[in-house]
Design a protein around this motif. Structure first.
Motif, PDB file in Angstrom:
ATOM      1  N   GLU A 103       0.507   6.531   6.875  1.00 40.49           N
ATOM      2  CA  GLU A 103      -0.162   5.899   7.755  1.00 40.49           C
ATOM      3  C   GLU A 103      -1.061   6.754   8.692  1.00 40.49           C
ATOM      4  OE1 GLU A 103       1.892   2.626   8.773  1.00 40.49           O
ATOM      5  OE2 GLU A 103       3.057   2.890   7.849  1.00 40.49           O
TER       6      GLU A 103
ATOM      7  N   GLU B 270      -3.374  -3.143   9.288  1.00 43.03           N
ATOM      8  CA  GLU B 270      -3.413  -4.277  10.649  1.00 43.03           C
ATOM      9  C   GLU B 270      -4.459  -3.780  11.422  1.00 43.03           C
ATOM     10  OE1 GLU B 270      -0.482  -5.073  13.195  1.00 43.03           O
ATOM     11  OE2 GLU B 270       0.216  -3.484  13.592  1.00 43.03           O
TER      12      GLU B 270
ATOM     13  N   LEU C  18       0.629  -0.973   0.085  1.00 47.90           N
ATOM     14  CA  LEU C  18      -0.265  -0.122  -0.020  1.00 47.90           C
ATOM     15  C   LEU C  18       0.828   0.938   0.513  1.00 47.90           C
ATOM     16  CD1 LEU C  18      -1.970  -1.524   2.438  1.00 47.90           C
ATOM     17  CD2 LEU C  18      -2.951  -0.921   0.221  1.00 47.90           C
TER      18      LEU C  18
HETATM   19  P1  AMP Z   1       2.255  -3.863  10.762  1.00 45.92           P
HETATM   20  O1  AMP Z   1       2.959  -5.397  12.028  1.00 45.92           O
HETATM   21  O2  AMP Z   1       1.441  -4.636  10.077  1.00 45.92           O
HETATM   22  O3  AMP Z   1       2.295  -3.229  11.384  1.00 45.92           O
HETATM   23  O4  AMP Z   1       3.873  -4.031  10.091  1.00 45.92           O
HETATM   24  C1  AMP Z   1       4.512  -3.206  10.195  1.00 45.92           C
HETATM   25  C2  AMP Z   1       4.514  -1.805   9.264  1.00 45.92           C
HETATM   26  O5  AMP Z   1       4.951  -2.215   7.740  1.00 45.92           O
HETATM   27  C3  AMP Z   1       3.516  -1.213   9.206  1.00 45.92           C
HETATM   28  O6  AMP Z   1       2.999   0.043  10.175  1.00 45.92           O
HETATM   29  C4  AMP Z   1       3.561  -0.863   7.860  1.00 45.92           C
HETATM   30  O7  AMP Z   1       4.958   0.209   7.444  1.00 45.92           O
HETATM   31  C5  AMP Z   1       4.584  -1.781   6.585  1.00 45.92           C
HETATM   32  N1  AMP Z   1       3.271  -2.398   5.806  1.00 45.92           N
HETATM   33  C6  AMP Z   1       3.052  -3.117   7.180  1.00 45.92           C
HETATM   34  N2  AMP Z   1       1.636  -3.670   5.533  1.00 45.92           N
HETATM   35  C7  AMP Z   1       1.852  -2.969   4.126  1.00 45.92           C
HETATM   36  C8  AMP Z   1       1.219  -3.005   3.256  1.00 45.92           C
HETATM   37  N3  AMP Z   1       0.342  -3.500   2.870  1.00 45.92           N
HETATM   38  N4  AMP Z   1       2.056  -2.247   2.277  1.00 45.92           N
HETATM   39  C9  AMP Z   1       2.670  -1.404   2.974  1.00 45.92           C
HETATM   40  N5  AMP Z   1       2.910  -1.289   4.215  1.00 45.92           N
HETATM   41  C10 AMP Z   1       2.599  -1.998   5.117  1.00 45.92           C
END
Ligand code: AMP
Ligand code: GLY
Length: 429
Positions: free
Chosen positions: A190, A280, A186
Motif C-alpha cells: 500500500e 480507498e 488486493l
Molecule cells: P480502508 O478503511 O478502506 O482504508 O481499509 C482499511 C485497510 O484495509 C486498508 O488500509 C487496507 O490495508 C485494507 N484493505 C481495504 N480494502 C482492501 C482490499 N480490497 N484488499 C486488501 N486490503 C484491503
C-alpha cells in the motif's frame, strides 16, 4: 495582508497543518480536545466538537476568519464545510456531498465503476448484513469486507490475511452495520498519494507508506495508522515511477468526474502484480501522512489555500529532497482496549532533531492526559529513510510511560521487505 485562518481539528495531522501555517497567518483553531501543540501556535483555541457545525461557524465568525481548513473526516461528514461556506467563510475541504468519496464506501466504489475510474477492484454492495454474510460465505476468492460508513479506519477485515472466511462471515453477521461493500482482496504494497485540488486542478505530493496494523511485522488489529515514511524523491523504494504516475492519473480522473471537489484528495493505493489499484479515497490529509508531507513542502501552504480561494491557478509544489519517518506513540491497549484518561509526561527537549506533533491528548489544568486514540507523533528527517528512522526512534525517549509505538516503521529491514514483496509479486527477482 495577513490572512486569518481557522483550523478545524485537534490531532497530529492538524498540528502539522498548524505548523505549516503558523509563521504566515493569524491562526485560530477549534477541536474537542485541547491539543497543546496547536494551542501554542494559535492566537486562539476553542474547545468545541469539530462536528458541531453551529459552534464551528460561530467561532469562525467571532474571530473573523478569512478562510478555514478542515482536518478530520468527521467534520466533513457533518457538513462543517457547507456550513462555513454558507456563513461566507471560504473553506478548503469538500462539501458533505463531495466527501462521500470517503464517507460512503458504497458511493465510492459505485462512482468508480460508473465513471470508469481505473484501479477499481471487483465489488458488490449490500444493504443488509445477512445478504452480505451469505455472499462472503459463497464467493470463491479472498475478500475485504467493509462497513460502508466511517469507522475510523478500524471497520475493514480482510480474509486470508487477518481472518478466515468463517470468521469474516460471523464478523459481518454479528456486526451492528447494515450497509457493506464486499470486494476482491488486493495483494501488494500500500501507498498513499495526497493531492491539493481546486477548480479541477490537481497538485500531487510525494508518496507515503502508512502502517495500519497495531504491532510490529504488520500483526494485530487495524488502527488509525501507527507510522509512515516518505523518500527523498516522490516515489518510494518499492514503487516504479510509472506506479506513482499511474496513481496521479487516477486522482486526476477522479477529479475530472468530481469537478466541484475542493480540498485534499487522498488516494490509498495498492501496488499489485497487475499495476496500481485503489484501496480507498479520503477527502482530507492523511494522519499520519500529513506529518510526513507538510514538513518537507517548500511551497507555503497558505499560497495553495489562497490560490484555491481566489480561483487562481494552484502553485506548482516543491518539496525538499529529504526522507521522513513518522512514528506514533499510542496509549497502552490501543486500539482494542485503550487506556484513555491516563496522565502522561512528555519531555519535549528529548525529541532532539525530530519534530513532535501532539495528537489526541487533552491539556488540562494539571497536565496532559491521553484519550482513547493516538497520543503523539515524532517525525525524523534525513537524507535516507533509515537515517530519518534513527532520528524518530531516538526522539521516542520523549514518550514516557503509558505509551507504546512500532519500532519497525521506516527501518532498512522493513523497507527491504516491501521491495522484495513487490519484486516477488511482479516476478522481477
Ligand atoms: P480502508 O478503511 O478502506 O482504508 O481499509 C482499511 C485497510 O484495509 C486498508 O488500509 C487496507 O490495508 C485494507 N484493505 C481495504 N480494502 C482492501 C482490499 N480490497 N484488499 C486488501 N486490503 C484491503
Ligand atoms: N493514514 C490513514 C488515514 O488517514 O486515513
Amino acid at each position: 495582508m495577513t490572512e486569518t485562518v481557522l483550523l478545524v481539528g485537534g490531532g497530529g495531522r492538524e498540528h502539522a497543518v498548524a505548523r505549516a501555517l503558523a509563521d504566515d497567518v493569524e491562526l485560530y483553531a477549534c477541536a474537542s480536545n485541547r491539543n497543546p501543540g496547536i494551542g501554542r501556535l494559535a492566537a486562539g483555541f476553542s474547545e468545541v466538537d469539530e462536528r458541531d457545525t453551529a459552534a464551528v461557524v460561530s467561532y469562525a465568525t467571532s474571530v473573523d476568519a478569512d478562510l478555514a481548513v478542515i482536518g478530520p473526516e468527521s467534520a466533513l461528514a457533518a457538513g462543517v464545510a457547507d456550513a462555513l461556506a454558507d456563513a461566507g467563510v471560504y473553506t478548503f475541504g469538500p462539501s458533505a456531498d463531495a466527501a462521500r468519496i470517503e464517507t460512503d464506501k458504497q458511493f465510492q466504489r459505485s462512482f468508480m465503476r460508473e465513471q470508469a475510474i481505473p484501479g477499481c477492484p471487483e465489488f458488490e454492495t449490500f444493504d443488509d448484513s445477512e445478504a452480505a454474510a451469505s455472499y462472503v460465505a459463497a464467493v470463491e476468492h479472498d475478500v475485504a469486507v467493509k462497513p460502508a460508513g466511517l469507522t475510523g479506519g478500524k471497520g475493514v477485515r480482510v480474509t486470508g490475511d487477518q481472518l478466515t472466511r468463517e470468521e469474516a462471515v460471523s464478523y459481518v453477521r454479528e456486526s451492528t452495520y447494515d450497509e457493506w461493500v464486499i470486494e476482491e482482496r488486493l495483494i501488494g504494497e500500500e501507498f498513499t498519494v495526497q493531492a491539493f485540488v481546486a477548480d479541477g486542478e490537481v497538485r500531487p505530493t510525494p508518496a507515503v507508506q502508512d502502517h495500519k496494523r497495531a504491532y510490529e511485522g504488520d500483526e494485530g488489529p487495524n488502527t488509525g495508522g501507527m507510522g509512515s515514511y516518505s523518500a527523498p524523491e516522490r516515489t518510494l523504494p518499492f514503487l516504479s515511477d510509472a506506479d506513482y504516475e499511474r496513481a496521479v492519473e487516477i486522482l486526476e480522473a477522479t477529479v475530472d468526474a468530481l469537478p466541484a471537489y475542493e480540498g485534499v484528495l487522498y488516494g490509498q493505493f495498492m501496488a499489485t502484480a497487475d499495476g496500481v489499484a485503489v484501496v480507498e479515497f479520503n477527502a482530507r490529509f492523511g494522519d499520519p501522512e500529513a506529518t510526513n508531507t507538510l514538513p518537507v513542502m517548500e511551497t507555503p501552504l497558505i499560497d495553495v489555500l489562497t490560490a484555491a480561494r481566489d480561483g487562481e491557478p494552484l502553485p506548482e509544489l516543491s518539496f525538499a529532497p529529504t526522507a521522513t519517518v513518522c512514528k506514533y506513540a499510542v496509549p497502552e491497549g490501543y486500539p482494542t482496549d485503550p487506556a484513555g484518561g491516563t496522565k502522561i509526561e512528555i519531555d519535549e527537549s528529548s525529541a532532539g532533531d525530530a519534530l513532535l506533533f501532539y495528537a489526541s491528548v487533552d491539556e488540562r489544568a494539571d497536565g496532559l492526559y491521553t484519550t482513547t486514540s493516538r497520543a503523539m507523533a515524532v517525525v525524523g528527517t534525513g537524507p535516507t529513510i533509515s537515517e530519518a528512522e534513527t532520528v524518530a526512534s531516538d526522539a521516542l525517549a520523549a514518550a514516557g510511560e503509558g505509551l507504546r509505538y512500532r519500532t519497525d516503521v521506516g527501518t532498512a529491514a522493513l523497507v527491504q521487505r516491501r521491495v522484495d514483496h513487490v519484486t516477488e509479486l511482479r516476478g522481477e527477482g
